[in-house]
Design an enzyme around this catalytic site. Structure first.
Site, short mmCIF file in Angstrom:
data_model
loop_
_atom_site.label_atom_id
_atom_site.label_comp_id
_atom_site.label_asym_id
_atom_site.label_seq_id
_atom_site.Cartn_x
_atom_site.Cartn_y
_atom_site.Cartn_z
N SER A 135 -56.88 -4.44 -2.78
CA SER A 135 -55.98 -5.65 -3.18
C SER A 135 -55.48 -5.95 -2.05
O SER A 135 -54.63 -4.60 -1.65
CB SER A 135 -55.16 -5.34 -4.18
OG SER A 135 -54.14 -6.47 -3.93
N LYS A 161 -59.62 -8.15 -2.31
CA LYS A 161 -58.54 -9.11 -3.29
C LYS A 161 -57.81 -9.82 -2.50
O LYS A 161 -56.96 -8.64 -2.05
CB LYS A 161 -58.25 -8.62 -4.43
CG LYS A 161 -57.05 -8.89 -5.31
CD LYS A 161 -56.84 -8.72 -6.50
CE LYS A 161 -55.58 -7.54 -6.93
NZ LYS A 161 -55.44 -7.71 -8.52
N LYS A 163 -53.36 -11.61 -2.60
CA LYS A 163 -52.27 -12.05 -3.34
C LYS A 163 -52.21 -13.23 -3.14
O LYS A 163 -52.24 -13.66 -1.84
CB LYS A 163 -51.24 -11.15 -3.31
CG LYS A 163 -51.06 -9.56 -4.29
CD LYS A 163 -51.35 -9.70 -5.49
CE LYS A 163 -50.98 -8.06 -6.06
NZ LYS A 163 -51.71 -8.25 -7.13
N ASP A 188 -55.96 -13.08 -6.02
CA ASP A 188 -54.46 -13.13 -7.55
C ASP A 188 -53.03 -13.88 -7.67
O ASP A 188 -52.21 -12.64 -6.20
CB ASP A 188 -54.25 -10.98 -7.60
CG ASP A 188 -53.83 -10.60 -8.65
OD1 ASP A 188 -52.88 -11.25 -9.40
OD2 ASP A 188 -53.44 -9.20 -9.11
N GLU A 213 -57.30 -14.63 -10.86
CA GLU A 213 -56.80 -13.89 -11.81
C GLU A 213 -55.10 -14.34 -12.08
O GLU A 213 -54.22 -14.30 -11.03
CB GLU A 213 -56.59 -12.28 -11.03
CG GLU A 213 -55.74 -11.28 -11.61
CD GLU A 213 -55.74 -9.82 -11.17
OE1 GLU A 213 -56.18 -9.49 -10.09
OE2 GLU A 213 -55.51 -9.09 -11.95
N ASP A 238 -55.19 -10.74 -16.20
CA ASP A 238 -54.78 -9.77 -16.04
C ASP A 238 -53.14 -8.92 -17.17
O ASP A 238 -53.49 -8.96 -18.17
CB ASP A 238 -54.27 -9.42 -14.20
CG ASP A 238 -53.46 -8.06 -14.94
OD1 ASP A 238 -52.79 -7.55 -15.17
OD2 ASP A 238 -53.08 -7.97 -13.29
N LYS A 262 -56.44 -2.84 -17.68
CA LYS A 262 -55.63 -1.50 -16.98
C LYS A 262 -55.13 -0.98 -18.53
O LYS A 262 -54.37 -1.35 -19.51
CB LYS A 262 -54.30 -1.89 -16.07
CG LYS A 262 -54.74 -3.25 -15.10
CD LYS A 262 -52.87 -3.37 -14.60
CE LYS A 262 -53.63 -4.10 -13.08
NZ LYS A 262 -52.37 -5.26 -13.09
N GLY A 290 -55.96 -1.53 -10.53
CA GLY A 290 -54.81 -1.08 -10.31
C GLY A 290 -53.33 -0.65 -10.45
O GLY A 290 -53.21 -2.77 -10.66
#
Ligand code: SMG
Ligand code: MG
Length: 376
Positions: A135, A161, A163, A188, A213, A238, A262, A290
């Site tokens: 990420s 991934k 952000k 995400d 995400e 998520d 998670k 994570g």
């Protein structure tokens, strides 16, 4: 299995690099570590709550209060046939899944150590290696992003991934595709958009992303269903998946095609297994999320990722991306093929460096079964 003592610690560890999401930037990690002792062994659970209520409504302070005043009195001195019985024993406490999970996961570690088996086996996993993704936080410039992603690809990671947030979305994705071509890529948003941004987000459909995400609000299922009908790109939820029940509703509504698990977000390993199985029965692939865990929490994530429906690379990466040194030895490393071996020793199967844990501890308390009398 009986837990006689529960130790709570608040720890602070510096991050190797800052990590920035749509809701803010952190330079150091503050988290709670739970240790449970019973029958001559110990188990550990790393809590994924943070200093602030920005990813979730829980914080380190709420976790401390809920564990000390409500979870510990229900768990200490109680005979549990199996750690899957811990979460149901906490039913009277509404919400606070991160607090519950930290204790529940410590109980699973203790149980596995007492049996002399790796946690993965006790959880029902079979793999001996897991696929690792990274990420990459929001970067100051597109050039910084390209450099970071180049390094992660060279290290072998199986998917990237990034952000995103309003103002940092289509352009960085376009730049990554232009430079690196058809790499396994996803984004995400950490709940940074609203349904009014649907047309804007649909521009991402042109880039063949694995998924987007949590584009919309953290407690929103209905608008995600509307957005999923508008997008070709699969939505992965998520933050919204706070319970197995909400996951059932989200799947029924068509709000997502993928789910990120998670354990901290949904109450621990027992609930994660239920969510994993629910998703499998609906053909929804899952991957392990994570929370910038230290090696202790990271090891737990590796064990859970061995279950069969974890069919996409997770946010479970090498220790050195975050902490140097980590709290465990040896640190978690990623092989050139982007996989991580599953520890084979009893329980978490990693060696916790007590001196480093002590050095990172800001406060601690030890609770015992005499609390039981005070169950409220
Ligand atoms: O542990 O590698 C990691 C971080 C993965 O991006 C990551 N986590 O929304 O999925 C997510 C974020 C939540 C943590 S932000 C502080
Ligand atoms: Mg996320």
């Amino acid at each position: 299995m009986r837990i006689d003592r529960l130790e709570l610690r608040l720890l602070k560890l510096p991050l190797v690099h800052f990590f920035e999401t749509s809701f803010g930037r952190i330079d150091e990690k503050h988290f709670i570590l739970v240790r449970v002792d019973g029958e001559g062994a110990s188990g550990y659970g790393e809590c994924v709550a943070e200093l602030d209520p920005y990813y979730s409504s829980e914080t380190n302070d709420t976790v401390w209060h809920i564990i000390a005043d409500f979870v510990a009195p229900r768990v200490l001195g109680t005979e549990f046939g199996h750690p899957r019985d811990v979460f149901p024993a906490l039913k009277a406490i509404r919400g606070h899944n991160m607090a519950k999970a930290a204790v529940e996961m410590a109980a699973w570690d203790l149980f596995a150590r007492l049996r002399g088996e790796p946690l993965a086996r006790v959880l029902g996993g079979a793999r001996d290696r897991i696929a690792s993704g990274v990420s990459v936080g929001i970067q100051p410039t597109i050039d910084d992003l390209l450099l970071k992603v180049e390094r992660e690809l060279a290290a072998g990671y199986r998917r990237i991934k990034i952000k995103i947030k309003p103002g940092w979305d289509v352009h960085p994705v376009e730049a990554l595709r232009a430079r690196f071509g058809p790499i396994p890529l996803m984004v995400d948003a950490n709940a940074a958009y609203t349904i009014d941004d649907a047309d804007h987000l649909a521009q991402l459909d042109a880039f063949g992303l694995m998924m987007i995400e949590q584009p919309l609000d953290y407690d929103d299922v209905a608008d995600h269903a509307t957005l999923q009908r508008r997008l070709k790109t699969p939505i992965c939820l998520d933050e919204s998946i706070k319970t197995v029940g909400i996951a059932r509703e989200a799947i029924a509504a068509g709000a997502c095609r993928i789910i990120n698990i998670k354990p901290g977000r949904i109450g621990g390993f027992g609930e994660s297994i239920r969510l994993h199985d629910l998703c499998a029965s609906h053909g929804i692939p899952v991957w392990h999320g994570g929370m910038l865990e230290s090696g202790i929490g990271r090891a737990a994530n590796i064990h859970l990722s061995t279950l069969p429906n974890f069919s996409l690379p997770g946010d479970v990466a090498a220790s050195r991306r975050y902490f140097d040194p980590d709290l465990i030895e040896p640190p978690i490393e990623v092989a050139a093929d982007g996989t991580i071996p599953v520890p084979t020793g009893p329980g978490l199967g990693v060696t916790i460096c007590e001196d480093r844990v002590d050095a990172a501890t800001l406060k601690r308390t030890s609770l015992d079964a005499s609390l039981k009398a005070g169950v409220r």
